[in-house]
Design a protein around this motif. Structure first.
Motif, short mmCIF file in Angstrom:
data_model
loop_
_atom_site.label_atom_id
_atom_site.label_comp_id
_atom_site.label_asym_id
_atom_site.label_seq_id
_atom_site.Cartn_x
_atom_site.Cartn_y
_atom_site.Cartn_z
N PRO A 35 -58.27 3.61 -42.79
CA PRO A 35 -56.87 3.99 -42.82
C PRO A 35 -56.51 4.36 -41.27
N PHE A 36 -57.33 5.51 -40.39
CA PHE A 36 -57.12 5.53 -39.41
C PHE A 36 -57.51 4.98 -38.15
N PHE A 37 -58.34 3.93 -38.84
CA PHE A 37 -58.43 2.44 -37.18
C PHE A 37 -57.16 1.43 -37.20
N GLY A 38 -56.85 1.24 -38.68
CA GLY A 38 -55.66 0.42 -39.18
C GLY A 38 -54.68 0.69 -38.44
N THR A 39 -54.38 2.64 -38.79
CA THR A 39 -53.07 3.32 -37.98
C THR A 39 -53.10 2.76 -35.80
N ALA A 40 -54.59 2.94 -36.02
CA ALA A 40 -54.39 3.31 -34.02
C ALA A 40 -54.43 1.87 -33.66
N THR A 41 -54.75 1.01 -34.42
CA THR A 41 -54.08 -0.90 -34.07
C THR A 41 -52.43 -1.26 -34.13
N LEU A 42 -51.99 -0.83 -34.99
CA LEU A 42 -50.75 -1.16 -35.11
C LEU A 42 -49.85 -0.66 -34.46
N ILE A 43 -50.39 0.89 -33.96
CA ILE A 43 -49.41 2.22 -32.81
C ILE A 43 -49.63 1.40 -31.87
N ILE A 62 -47.42 10.04 -41.78
CA ILE A 62 -47.59 11.33 -42.36
C ILE A 62 -48.02 11.03 -43.83
N GLY A 63 -48.00 10.05 -44.77
CA GLY A 63 -48.26 10.38 -45.71
C GLY A 63 -49.49 9.06 -45.74
N LEU A 64 -50.29 8.80 -44.89
CA LEU A 64 -51.28 7.96 -44.61
C LEU A 64 -52.69 8.54 -45.13
N LEU A 114 -38.81 3.37 -44.72
CA LEU A 114 -40.09 1.97 -45.31
C LEU A 114 -41.28 3.04 -44.47
N GLY A 115 -41.34 4.04 -43.70
CA GLY A 115 -42.30 3.85 -42.87
C GLY A 115 -43.03 5.18 -44.30
N ILE A 116 -42.30 6.19 -45.06
CA ILE A 116 -42.69 7.46 -45.65
C ILE A 116 -43.05 6.74 -46.97
N ALA A 117 -42.31 5.33 -47.42
CA ALA A 117 -42.89 4.64 -48.17
C ALA A 117 -44.38 3.81 -48.16
N VAL A 118 -44.32 3.29 -46.94
CA VAL A 118 -45.34 2.45 -46.94
C VAL A 118 -46.87 2.74 -46.82
N GLY A 119 -46.65 3.79 -45.54
CA GLY A 119 -47.83 4.94 -45.65
C GLY A 119 -48.92 5.08 -46.35
N ALA A 171 -57.87 5.54 -54.61
CA ALA A 171 -57.68 5.20 -53.13
C ALA A 171 -55.63 4.61 -53.35
N LEU A 172 -56.53 3.29 -54.46
CA LEU A 172 -55.33 2.40 -54.41
C LEU A 172 -53.93 2.91 -55.40
N GLY A 173 -55.16 3.59 -56.71
CA GLY A 173 -53.57 4.23 -57.83
C GLY A 173 -52.37 5.02 -56.86
N ILE A 174 -53.43 5.97 -55.91
CA ILE A 174 -52.96 7.25 -55.50
C ILE A 174 -51.57 6.98 -54.64
N GLY A 175 -52.09 6.45 -53.86
CA GLY A 175 -51.15 5.32 -52.82
C GLY A 175 -49.74 4.46 -53.40
N MET A 176 -50.27 3.89 -54.66
CA MET A 176 -49.28 3.28 -55.01
C MET A 176 -48.05 4.82 -55.58
N VAL A 177 -49.34 5.64 -56.50
CA VAL A 177 -47.29 7.02 -56.57
C VAL A 177 -47.51 7.28 -55.71
N PHE A 178 -47.89 7.14 -54.37
CA PHE A 178 -47.06 7.54 -53.06
C PHE A 178 -45.81 7.57 -53.12
#
Length: 292
Positions: A174-182, A36-38, A154-159, A246-253
């Motif tokens: 992030p898309f390739f990483g998600t595909a691997t985890l899924i 969702i938030g990836l 956890l998923g909403i927070a970590v995404g 990207a990392l800063g935005i990710g930490m805020v979310f």
């Protein structure tokens, strides 16, 4: 016929003493909700790399969520015919394919299309996962719900954090990483979730729509609809206003997601005990059963 999806194991035990199937479902749920938030942290990168406008990149949320919402009207119909296990696996396969394709997208239009396909897989999985977890969990139904809500939070927070970390490599990561985890989640459910299950009675394709004939359900649906519009408008446009990496935005979310998780699991029950949810007294017209 008694549905296996609603069956619970009567033996009591710790929330941590659960069958492997429950933890496989919980892990897959975390990854599914990460989706969702990836994309939030990488929206500015996508805009720059694909020459898209901010409005176009906001459709990465819109296409995903609209298709998820529409598809959920039909997921009970699907799972009642092919079973919960196959529905979960089908949803995960669709997510793996769509997220992998998203990483190879060369235009914003293609990326929007793949996110819509991702939303279809997400709907098949998350709408079935809770019922499957309740069926597999040891202990009360409440135990399964707590595990599911923890996975959701956890998923909403970590995404966003994962999106921010991988987004430093490139917007495709992030898309390739998600595909691997899924894919790992797919293998875990394939290995640990029992193959045999009692099929529930077949649901009508119109059952979810007919449920809206109940005024209470209709009102709650409209409130949730408006809430989600506001929630995801903020997620779509906040990355541009922040002006962070990207990392800063990710930490805020991620901070936002952690706050949502804590409030959902800890704060909401306290408030519910202090301010009980409205009952049917005085609202009989809103609590009457559906007319079928």
């Amino acid at each position: 016929m008694k549905s296996a999806q609603l069956e619970t194991h009567p033996d009591k035990g710790s929330i941590f003493q659960q069958p492997k199937a429950v933890w496989a479902l919980a892990f897959a749920s975390v990854i599914a909700f990460m989706g969702i938030g990836l994309v939030g942290p990488i929206l500015p990168s996508v805009t720059k790399s694909l020459g898209a406008t901010q409005t176009q990149t906001s459709f990465l949320f819109t296409s995903y969520l609209v298709i998820t919402g529409i598809a959920m009207f039909f997921t009970s119909w699907v799972s009642s015919r092919i079973g919960a296990r196959k529905t979960l696996l089908l949803g995960l396969v669709i997510i793996v394919v769509s997220s992998g394709l998203a990483g190879f997208a060369s235009s914003i239009e293609a990326l929007i299309l793949y996110r819509a396909l991702w939303g279809l897989g997400n709907a098949l999985f998350i709408s079935t996962a809770l019922a499957a977890m309740i069926s597999a969990a040891r202990g009360s139904t409440g135990t399964a719900i707590i595990i599911y809500e923890a996975a959701l939070g956890l998923g909403i927070a970590v995404g966003p954090l994962v999106g921010g970390l991988l987004g430093q490599i490139g917007w495709q990561a992030p898309f390739f990483g998600t595909a691997t985890l899924i894919f790992i989640a797919f293998i875990s459910i394939l290995a640990f979730m029992p193959k045999q299950e009692i099929r529930p009675a077949r649901a009508s394709v119109s059952a979810a729509f007919r449920a809206l004939a109940n005024p209470a359900i209709l009102v709650f649906a409209l409130v949730a609809f408006c809430y989600n519009i506001g929630f995801f408008v903020l997620m779509s446009y906040t990355p541009y206003a922040l002006g962070f990496t990207a990392l800063g935005i990710g930490m805020v979310f991620t901070g936002w997601g952690i706050s949502v998780a804590i409030t959902s699991v800890v704060g909401a029950p306290v408030l519910t005990r202090r301010f009980p949810r409205a009952g049917c007294s005085g609202f009989s017209s809103f609590c009457s059963p559906p007319p079928w």
